[in-house]
Design an enzyme around this catalytic site. Structure first.
Site, PDB file in Angstrom:
ATOM      1  N   GLN A 285       0.844  -1.192   0.000  1.00  0.00           N
ATOM      2  CA  GLN A 285       0.000   0.000   0.000  1.00  0.00           C
ATOM      3  C   GLN A 285       0.883   1.248   0.000  1.00  0.00           C
ATOM      4  O   GLN A 285       2.017   1.219   0.461  1.00  0.00           O
ATOM      5  CB  GLN A 285      -0.901   0.018   1.243  1.00  0.00           C
ATOM      6  CG  GLN A 285      -1.865  -1.149   1.342  1.00  0.00           C
ATOM      7  CD  GLN A 285      -2.956  -1.100   0.300  1.00  0.00           C
ATOM      8  OE1 GLN A 285      -3.233  -0.056  -0.271  1.00  0.00           O
ATOM      9  NE2 GLN A 285      -3.566  -2.246   0.040  1.00  0.00           N
ATOM     10  N   HIS A 286       0.337   2.334  -0.527  1.00  0.00           N
ATOM     11  CA  HIS A 286       1.071   3.597  -0.509  1.00  0.00           C
ATOM     12  C   HIS A 286       0.951   4.224   0.874  1.00  0.00           C
ATOM     13  O   HIS A 286      -0.128   4.224   1.475  1.00  0.00           O
ATOM     14  CB  HIS A 286       0.521   4.548  -1.571  1.00  0.00           C
ATOM     15  CG  HIS A 286       1.447   5.667  -1.908  1.00  0.00           C
ATOM     16  ND1 HIS A 286       1.699   6.718  -1.048  1.00  0.00           N
ATOM     17  CD2 HIS A 286       2.189   5.906  -3.025  1.00  0.00           C
ATOM     18  CE1 HIS A 286       2.556   7.558  -1.614  1.00  0.00           C
ATOM     19  NE2 HIS A 286       2.870   7.094  -2.809  1.00  0.00           N
ATOM     20  N   ALA A 287       2.072   4.761   1.374  1.00  0.00           N
ATOM     21  CA  ALA A 287       2.062   5.307   2.735  1.00  0.00           C
ATOM     22  C   ALA A 287       1.178   6.538   2.865  1.00  0.00           C
ATOM     23  O   ALA A 287       0.635   6.804   3.943  1.00  0.00           O
ATOM     24  CB  ALA A 287       3.496   5.656   3.156  1.00  0.00           C
TER      25      ALA A 287
END
Length: 380
Positions: free
Chosen positions: A226-228
């Site tokens: 997932q993107h932070a």
């Protein structure tokens, strides 16, 4: 196509493993003559594995289009040959242990004293000086020291990048630095001394998370794939697999809700209005998305995403990558000869209207020793 842009240049490389060979292979791709100096047992990357018909996958990747000469650099005759080669070379590249090239009498000052046009490029783990100068630096360890593992992995466990990223980025900066010095030398007539450390090269790539943590007050969190700081962005399960996609702005978010999920009212829900709130409420957001996607196949989801012009990707294995339709349609594969036969390889990623590239054979250990000695008029 005309002559290759680096044709006529000679590079002598005291190289091993990944970083320096990656830099010099790219010089060879562009036409430079790269003479790889090996011990009688060869670059130790030759023994990393035996997966390419008995040859190392690392060595096949990094060493095409080069010439191999075996020299005993502890002998006077071997050192004399190396010194003569460097006196005639345009570029010297080395990633030996700290201090080793100086002990050979080929440190920057010594080498440029007898070859003032030489570009002397050194790759090390941590750079000259400082308390880490003599510290051993393997790719994983530099990933740790540069903070990469602090932002890569799951909340529970850090994870290394699956390729030799610290070596690769150090090799890339060495390659671009040499090209810059060659341009400079064409104007000044003088050589140059280049130093690249793996820590500082990878550190350049870590600037965004550094800025985020330094000025935001909290470090980026590990979120797996997932993107932070963007949601939704990453992997999502379907009825028969996993797809990846990312939403970049509110227009895309509205389109995604309407055309992919079939839930236009979701785009106006207060908890998900704006990226910051979607990141804050990521578990609830994912639950809603997965409720829809779990009833669809991956092919169906990807088709909906494409129709909605939402960026997406399949999670491909290396075998899937090998069969990637885009690479086949663009003709990006070419066979490279080697001591174990032809090896299917990707052609260089930069294409030019004016010039081409070369993909000559991977050398056997010492394959060119006699030829190079004859050119120099020397014997061992």
């Amino acid at each position: 196509m005309g002559a290759l842009p680096l044709a006529g240049l000679t590079v002598v490389s005291l190289e091993q493993a990944v970083a320096a060979p990656f830099a010099t292979r790219q010089l060879a791709d562009l036409g430079a003559r790269v003479i790889k100096v090996e011990r009688d047992t060869g670059d130790f990357a030759r023994g990393y594995d035996e997966t390419v018909h008995g040859m190392s996958s690392y060595f096949v990747w990094l060493n095409r289009s080069k010439e191999s000469i075996v020299l005993d650099l502890k002998s006077d005759s071997g050192l004399a040959v190396l010194r003569e080669m460097v006196s005639r070379a345009d570029v010297l590249v080395q990633n030996l242990a700290p201090g080793a090239v100086e002990r050979l009498g080929l440190g920057p000052d010594d080498a440029l004293a007898f070859n003032p046009r030489l570009i002397h490029a050194s790759i090390s783990g941590y750079g000259r000086g400082g308390s880490y100068e003599q510290k051993k630096a393997y790719d994983l360890l530099v990933q740790c020291e540069a903070g990469l593992l602090s932002v890569t992995g799951t909340p529970e466990d850090p994870a290394k990048v699956g390729v030799s990223i610290a070596d690769i980025c150090a090799g890339m900066y060495t390659f671009s630095g040499i090209l810059t010095s060659l341009l400079q030398r064409a104007t000044t007539g003088r050589g140059d001394v280049l130093e690249v450390s793996m820590l500082e090269a990878l550190g350049e790539w870590m600037h965004q998370p550094y800025f985020f943590a330094e000025y935001g007050g909290t470090p980026p969190q590990r979120n797996g794939a997932q993107h932070a700081s963007i949601a939704p962005y990453g992997p999502f399960d379907t009825a028969d697999g996993t797809v990846f996609f990312g939403i970049q702005n509110e227009r895309e978010w509205a389109t995604f809700c309407t055309d992919v999920l079939g839930r236009p009212l979701l785009g106006m829900q207060p908890d998900f209005r704006g990226n910051a709130l979607r990141v804050q409420n990521r578990p609830a957001l994912h639950a809603v998305i997965l409720d829809v996607l779990s009833a669809l196949t991956s092919v169906e989801v990807l088709a909906r995403l494409d129709r909605a012009n939402i960026a997406n990707a399949q999670l491909r294995s290396m075998h899937d990558f090998s069969a990637h339709p885009q690479l086949a349609e663009r003709g990006r594969w070419q066979n490279v000869d080697s001591p174990v036969g032809p090896v299917r390889s990707l052609i260089p990623p930069v294409t030019s209207r004016e010039t081409g590239f070369r993909m000559d054979p991977v050398p056997a250990i010492g394959q060119h020793t006699e030829q190079i000695l004859a050119e120099l008029g020397l014997t061992l």
